[in-house]
Each structure stands twice: as structure tokens, then as C-alpha cells.
Design a protein around this motif. Sequence first.
Motif, PDB file in Angstrom:
ATOM      1  N   VAL A 270      33.437  38.999  39.917  1.00 24.90           N
ATOM      2  CA  VAL A 270      33.831  40.408  40.020  1.00 24.90           C
ATOM      3  C   VAL A 270      35.352  40.529  40.022  1.00 24.90           C
ATOM      4  O   VAL A 270      35.929  41.413  39.361  1.00 24.90           O
ATOM      5  N   ALA A 271      36.020  39.639  40.771  1.00 28.94           N
ATOM      6  CA  ALA A 271      37.484  39.671  40.815  1.00 28.94           C
ATOM      7  C   ALA A 271      38.073  39.408  39.428  1.00 28.94           C
ATOM      8  O   ALA A 271      39.049  40.057  39.021  1.00 28.94           O
ATOM      9  N   ALA A 272      37.473  38.452  38.702  1.00 28.88           N
ATOM     10  CA  ALA A 272      37.950  38.171  37.341  1.00 28.88           C
ATOM     11  C   ALA A 272      37.755  39.384  36.442  1.00 28.88           C
ATOM     12  O   ALA A 272      38.631  39.716  35.622  1.00 28.88           O
ATOM     13  N   ALA A 273      36.607  40.046  36.569  1.00 28.71           N
ATOM     14  CA  ALA A 273      36.338  41.237  35.754  1.00 28.71           C
ATOM     15  C   ALA A 273      37.344  42.342  36.059  1.00 28.71           C
ATOM     16  O   ALA A 273      37.872  42.992  35.147  1.00 28.71           O
ATOM     17  N   LEU A 274      37.620  42.566  37.337  1.00 27.82           N
ATOM     18  CA  LEU A 274      38.579  43.606  37.700  1.00 27.82           C
ATOM     19  C   LEU A 274      39.987  43.245  37.239  1.00 27.82           C
ATOM     20  O   LEU A 274      40.783  44.130  36.880  1.00 27.82           O
TER      21      LEU A 274
END
Length: 524
Positions: A270-274
Motif C-alpha cells: 500500500v505504501a509503495a502504491a501511494l
Amino acid sequence: MKRPIEHGLALVALVPLGFLAVFFVWPVVAILRLGLDEGGVLATLGTAEVWRLVGFTVAQAAGATAVAVLAGLPVAFLLARTNLPGLWLVRVIILVPFVLPSVVVGLAFRALMPAGGVWSIVLANAFFNVAVVARTVAGLWTHLDRRAEDAARALGASRLRTFTSVTLPALAPAVGSAAAVVFLFCATSFGVVLILGGARLRTLETEIYLRTVELLDLSGAAALSLLQLGAVVAALSIGAVARRRRETALRLRGQAESARRPSGGEWFVVAAALAVVGLLLVPVVSLLNRSTVDGWRALTGFGYGGSLEISGLDAIRNSLAAATDATLLAVTLGTMASVVLVSAARNRLRYVEVIDTAFMLPLGVSAVTVGFGYLITLDLLPGDLRTSPVLVPLAQAIVVTPLVIRIMLPVLRSIDERLRQAAASLGAGPWRVWWEVDVPMAGRSLLTAAAFGYVVALGEFGATSFLARPDTATLPVAIARLISRPGELNNQMAYAACTLLVLVTIAVVALIEFGPRRVSVGEF
């Protein structure tokens, strides 16, 4: 019973196929034939310079495709597997780059990376196409059964091993479909390479433009167009195979899995996507920051001191008028083509895939080839369209129609056949069935296709840059002319015009996402 159906489909198909034949096939064949008649094609293809162009075209497209896939996969997970608040905003942000005019993206990355170079081209093309990967892969990822992943985890597999051994193979049809289309878009990128590559870095697309417009080397341009056309057909064929596999996988997976909050290591994804979403905002914000009051005043004609042959307001009006005409035409043709393709596939008629591929060809053939072909063929039609203001909308409709088809097809294919059979059993004929069943269920998707097509036509640059006269220049053409001329005011006007296109694009994308039914525009 099958014979009347075939006759009816043939009559409907004549309209979009006839338009494709007259306004795409004929001009392209004419320019290729003109170049071949002049000779020198074999000599052109035999030079080391041409194969260096091919190598760079393939390399930058492959690099951009790899970056887009790596950046798009975490975003696809975010969209498909989580129910975090604000996902609507993520959908808007990732879709905006895909429909931004290429000249706007080129100018944005030139502001961020003034030196240009290979990496600026690769990153700009990847910036365009993250949405294709994210939304195409998310469409299949939503339907994957989590029990296979849970079983692998229960047997001791790590999250990474589970993803590479279970999830990724299941997603392969969607990843392959998206990668094929992204590679096609990157290999035929025009505005980005023209602005960021300059005279040093050229692809087949920009070389065709150079040889046609500046060097008048029709033979060389024809040779390169033939080479590009072969690559486009190959990419479309690979994409069609991958798309069929993805659609088969979707049918086998059944209902979508419910989204849930991330847990454990999923928060890293999720952090990578954001982070990807944040990076997509950087070029847009950088572009908006370069807009000035003086640029807006000059663009709108107040305190005008730029070097455009027309005012910025006239360029805006030209853009809006051309985009409206092109969208109306493209939606009409795209809807007819989609109905024909769905009906033909349902009745197991031959050559469905061939027709589908034919409709997709305009996405990959050089806009310069089409534009120059217009100038040497359309004088044979009544009224000499070469001097007509409808020439630009016709060229834009050729580009938009395949996109409308790709949005409409999945929706029409998803309509339950039992509804049609029930209507037919009550005495409705084929056309009444289509009107009473298909139109209401696909109506929202039609509006989405129209909005999406409108914003793409509004920012179309390739063919329009070649066909628009100085007094009928659209906003993207005006931007390109402004940044090619010296003077700070011209640069300020260009950034103001880019800001205007960005704001219009964001507004249209938001309307698409807030519609009653969301439709993935990654269905390529």
C-alpha cells in the motif's frame, strides 16, 4: 436464421468499416504507395541509422513498459484488494496522466528535467501508462480467489513466494495484455519524444515526421511507416491473445472478492502504491506552478504580446469545436462497431478478431502518415476536404473510435444473454431486443466513452499538428508552436495553456469516476 443475422450485421458494419477504409486505409496506402513508387525503400531499410532508430524505439518502449508495469502492480493491488478511504481520488489521479495531451506531458517533464535525455522520455512514457497497467490488472485481481494464496501461506510460503508462485501466474493474462498495449503506446509516442528528445534522440515516429515534413523524403518515410506498421500489427496481435486469455480468466473466476483492510506486510505494498500516486502528481504540480498571471492574460488576449497567429481564446474555441465533432462521430462509429463485434462473436461468425484488430490499427500507425495521406487523397472526394475545417475532427475521430470500442465492448459482452432471450421470447425482433436490453444497460458506459473520447480528442496532437492551419490551430498545436519560439512570454502562454488543458482533463476524469457506474478505461 443465421443468414438474416449475417446480412443485418454486414449492413451495420458497412458504416464504421467504410469510414475506416476511406479515412484511414486509403490515406495510409496512398502515402506508402507514393513512397514505394519513388524507390529507395530497400536502401532506407538497409542503413545503419534506421536500425539504430529501431533499436532506440524498441529500447525506450521496453524500458517505459517495464517501469509502468512495476509502478502499476502495487496500485492495482490497492484498487483491487483494499477498501481504504479515498480510493476514488487514487482512480482520478492515475487516470489523469493517461488522457493528458502528450505535448503537455512533454512540457511538464522538460520543466522537471531540462536536460532531457533517454530517462526523461522513458519516465514520461511510463507516466502516461501506469493507469493502463493498474486498471487492467486490478480488473482481474479483484476476481482472484484468495483461498489459493491462503493455502500457500499455510504451507509456509512467504508473502513474496506466494505472490511469485500463485498470484502472479494467475494475473499473467492481465499483465500481458496491459504490457502489450503500453509497449504499443510507447513505441508510437510522438509529442513526448519530439519535445524531450529534440534533434538528438529520435524514434521511428518522430523520424517519419522529420522525413515527411522537413526533408520531403517520402520514400524513406514510407519505408519507416511499413516497418512501424508491421510492429503495430504484431503488438496488437499479442495484445489480442492476452486480452482473450484475460477475459477467459475473468469468466472462470466468477464473482469479485470483497475488499478488506490490508494486514501485515500488505501495508508495504500500500505504501509503495501511494508513493507511485504521489510521484504521478509531481509533473502535474510542477506544470501548474509554472503558470503565471502574465501568461494567462496573454493567452486570453488581454495584454497580448505572444507570437501566435491567433489568440489563445481562438485556439481554445478551435479545440472545443473539433473535439465535440470528433467525439460525436467516434461515439457513433464506435458503438456501431462494438454492436457488430459482440453480435458476430455471439453468433460465432468468422473473422471477428480480424475486424477487431483492424479497428485498433489507428492507435499504432503514425499520425504523420495518416495526416500526409489526407493531403494527397482527399482532394478526390467531393468538396476537397483538404481545405475544410472538418479535416481535424475526422483525424481525431480515427484516434478516438478505437478507445470507444475498447470501453464499450466489455460492457456489451457482460450483458446476460438470458435477458436477450427473454425479450426475444416475448416477440421482440433483434433490433427491438438491442434497443430494450443493450441500450439501457450500456447507456452509462456510452456516456463514459463519450467523456473519455472528448478529453482525448481535446488533447490530440499528432495528426492535428500536421493538419491544422495557422488560423485553425488547436490548443495543443498552439502550445507546441509557442515553446518552439524564443521569448519568456511565449513560454508563459504555453504553461498557461497546459494548465487549462490539465484542469479540463481533471474535471472530465472526475465526472467519469463519479458516474453511476464506473467503467475501466484500461480494457485495452
